[in-house]
Design a protein around this motif. Structure first.
Motif: not given
Lengths: 494, 494
Positions: A242, A27, B23, B35, A223-225, A221, A239-240, B33, A23-24
């Protein structure tokens, strides 16, 4: 708690740190303002050290020994094998080298983002030399531990089981027919009259179209972007997930095909088995298999004439250009199957793409093995581009050896995965076509049976079998470049 | 490496983990999201465990002992003092009590979210009693370790150095004049005719206006971002401050004033001294000083008539309503300086806000000290609301003692920070006005000298001095509520 269970907990902990890292890092590429980079790189380097410390914790040796004596279910044995593989890979490199390389790569990558725009090879070269030097040190250590060559030891990190011997053979086969095939295709296409859609195609409309298409392709969506970044990628966690793209208002197709490509990666991640979440057996099998999914979505599926019959009216609708002949299915098909040697790998069509990869493979193989130096890259690049694709890149570093993020981030051994992916993807599609009428399914807008096949034969298998076994189980045979050749002939010379 | 240096490295490591935490928490609130939540919470919990293990590492006791014998520069002694303060705070409470309280708070907060909607004091009371009981145990342990009273020991976590004795004196002074002042202001405002601006005010226009205003207020977009979240906050790290807001298309002023408020927090963080990055001496001094910066930006600066003279035409421009009389400086000034007692603290104006805080302070102080019980809260709440603000809350628990998240999550000792912040802010502005003509500077749109003052007297001092010393150095005297009173009289009764 058994030793196997202790190892399961341990891997879960590492996986949670990987979550924070993913995630970082996302980002850093998609959200972070420039000024945040230095502290972010330090924080990520610290995390890399902690992860590394965990993955080489001294008690693990005994845990693995003890776990080997425990009575385990067959799937636990598989997970244990994958745990041990990553443990061994993590153990050989000393912590200070891990941190040094991580810092050097962060620095190199960050500077590259502006140096590329400035065509500043001289400065980039200095940073890259540091990355290459540390990569060679890493490769040497890994080679000694595995008995592989230096480059093979890196290759093994991305494509377990693959070797230079096999790649040299495979790629020399491809090099045997590819230039001729490209020439034939170009002759065949020389009479085509293609209308280039004229922009602007506003970013918000491109975004909306991308979301709709991702939805049709089953992206979850919840579980994601989808976001923007300079270099499109698929990051995050299962689970997410990107994914990112970059938009060009003058040309909507590049972002669109990029989004479809990343959606293929994303569905693999989103489709990994939940029961194995956080465990090595539950991870994607390899980078090549990962790429096979993105290329399946982009090349096998979405650039087919039948799929473009669906895509074209959608695009015309989102851009409010119902009567624009440049957005007709026929024209968009011509546009999306155009074969033309170019400078940029990520913009390359599927026929010329392998040439880009083989070029990079040959350079990075020799770079890691110490047969060439960083300073030699531009000349070699130019020479091979001329030879494989008939294009000169002299003096143009930005669109030459500075175009990709891989070397700045120290990911040597990764490039072959792209073409392996293309070959796997063609082989998967050939197998699917033996089981169902893919053309009819696309015409009926019913892609679910195709996704189900991928889910069953690729996504849900994760790392529970070797790549070889996965291919054999799914397609009945080992890696075979003939399906890729047939795919190209079928699409471009039929 | 000296023991002091070892401690520096140790704190840097913790700070880098806090970076990742900040962050990923921002992402969880602003980007993630739905989920992705479960895996994210697990990952953050894992990080919290690692951070906690680091902060109570057994070797630290000896490191502190040894460091105390080393020859240190004056600023190192200061940093060591702050290191030790947080180490002692983290170490003194036994792990099982930390866990018990954490579980009780989780339970209480989770149930509170539905109990509040149902006005269900009876059930909430049961959970809160458990939280209070464990908070008392924690306070007792902290009191014994510090020699402070039980409540003071909690207060010290948020506002180091502040005591009940000082607060009682301060707040009883404020209570002496506040109700009368509110009454006077209300009489004064009773004849005002205010136009409520009529929406919709599109989110993208509000966002653009927010960015412009943040820019005028010196927010460094190279080291920060503005995004959306359900609950506005200021997160991230000093090199990359992430502020959030929520937009209401029917009312642009709430988001706008919220953004200005968070910009104050952000500038404090962005202004912290780089030389102390990652060290306890380089952190914000206290919750009260933090709030003083947000309230300085929001209340002292932006709700002033002169600043609204700048803000109003900007708003009219961004919303394409040049001729809307509701967006005139005169009307927006009336709107943004309206004083009206209400039930809800977070919706309160700056004149009635202290009454909400003093009420909570008096109740939580006596609760922690064991002078009252949880069952006594509603009656006390109603009595004090009637006394301070002339409002009855009898039977309305939802908008009474169940409105805030602080007690359900066990954050006793936090509330005073809000009003201390308002008082500090007024005292800072009074000191600044002795040095420069603030009104002229605002008229000239030259806020830089004001920001420079804050940077020098507050931001760059970080935690290198006590709050008392910071105030004396900046304003020439200790905390003095008279400046806050004068500010209110000046703005509302002039």
């Amino acid at each position: 708690m058994t030793f196997y269970q202790k190892l399961v907990h341990h891997n879960q902990k590492i996986s949670r740190l990987e979550h924070l890292e993913a995630i970082c890092s996302w980002d850093q590429a998609a959200m972070m303002p420039e000024g945040g980079n230095s502290a972010r790189s330090e924080a990520l380097a610290e995390l890399a050290v902690i992860k590394h410390e965990l993955s080489i914790a001294p008690y693990l040796g005994e845990w693995f020994e003890q776990a080997a004596t425990e009575e385990l279910a067959p799937d636990e044995i598989i997970n244990l094998r994958e745990m041990k593989r990553s443990w061994q890979q993590a153990n050989v490199v000393p912590a200070d080298l891990v941190e040094k390389k991580s810092l050097a790569c962060s620095r190199c990558e960050h500077a590259w983002r502006t140096q590329r725009d400035k065509n500043d090879w001289q400065r980039f070269c200095q940073n890259l030399k540091e990355v290459v030097e540390l990569t060679r040190q890493e490769a040497q250590i890994r080679a000694e531990a595995t008995g592989l060559s230096r480059y093979d030891a890196l290759l093994d990190l991305y494509e377990p089981g693959m070797t230079t011997v096999e790649l040299d053979e495979l790629f020399s086969e491809v090099k045997g027919w590819l230039p001729g095939l490209i020439k034939q295709i170009m002759e065949r296409q020389s009479q085509d009259v293609i209308m280039q859609p004229v922009g602007p195609f506003p970013v918000d409309q491109q975004q909306a179209l991308s979301h709709t298409l991702m939805d049709r392709l089953g992206f979850d969506f919840n579980h994601g972007r989808l976001d923007k970044s300079i270099h499109p990628f698929c990051g995050g966690v299962p689970t997410d997930v990107r994914i990112t793209t970059r938009y060009d208002e003058a040309d909507f197709t590049s972002a669109l095909m990029g989004v479809i490509h990343e959606t293929g990666h994303a569905r693999y991640e989103q489709g990994l088995p939940e029961t194995w979440a956080g465990q090595p057996a539950g991870k994607a099998r390899s980078m090549g298999i990962h790429e096979s999914q993105s290329l399946f979505f982009e090349m096998q599926l979405s650039r087919s004439e039948l799929f473009i019959d669906i895509l074209a009216p959608l695009a015309a609708d989102f851009f409010h250009r119902i009567d624009d002949p440049a957005l007709s299915p026929e024209n968009l098909t011509l546009l999306n199957t155009r074969v033309k040697p170019g400078l940029i790998r990520v913009d390359a069509d599927e026929a010329t793409y392998p040439a880009h990869v083989i070029l990079r493979y040959e350079i990075e193989r020799d770079l890691v093995e110490g047969k060439i130096e960083v300073e030699d890259i531009p000349e070699l690049w130019d020479k091979k581009m001329s030879e494989y694709l008939g294009i000169s890149t002299r003096g143009n570093f930005s669109d030459g050896c500075m175009q990709d993020i891989h070397w700045p981030i120290g990911a040597f051994g990764y490039f072959p995965s792209y073409t392996l992916g293309a070959i796997y993807a063609a082989q998967f599609m050939a197998a699917i076509k033996k089981e169902m009428n893919v053309d009819s399914l696309i015409r009926e807008r019913n892609l679910q049976p195709i996704f189900n096949w991928l889910d069953r034969h690729v996504w849900k298998r994760a790392s529970t079998v070797s790549t070889d076994q996965l291919l054999i189980d799914a397609t009945g045979e080992r890696l075979n470049a003939q399906y890729f050749k047939q795919h190209l002939e079928q699409r471009y010379l039929k």
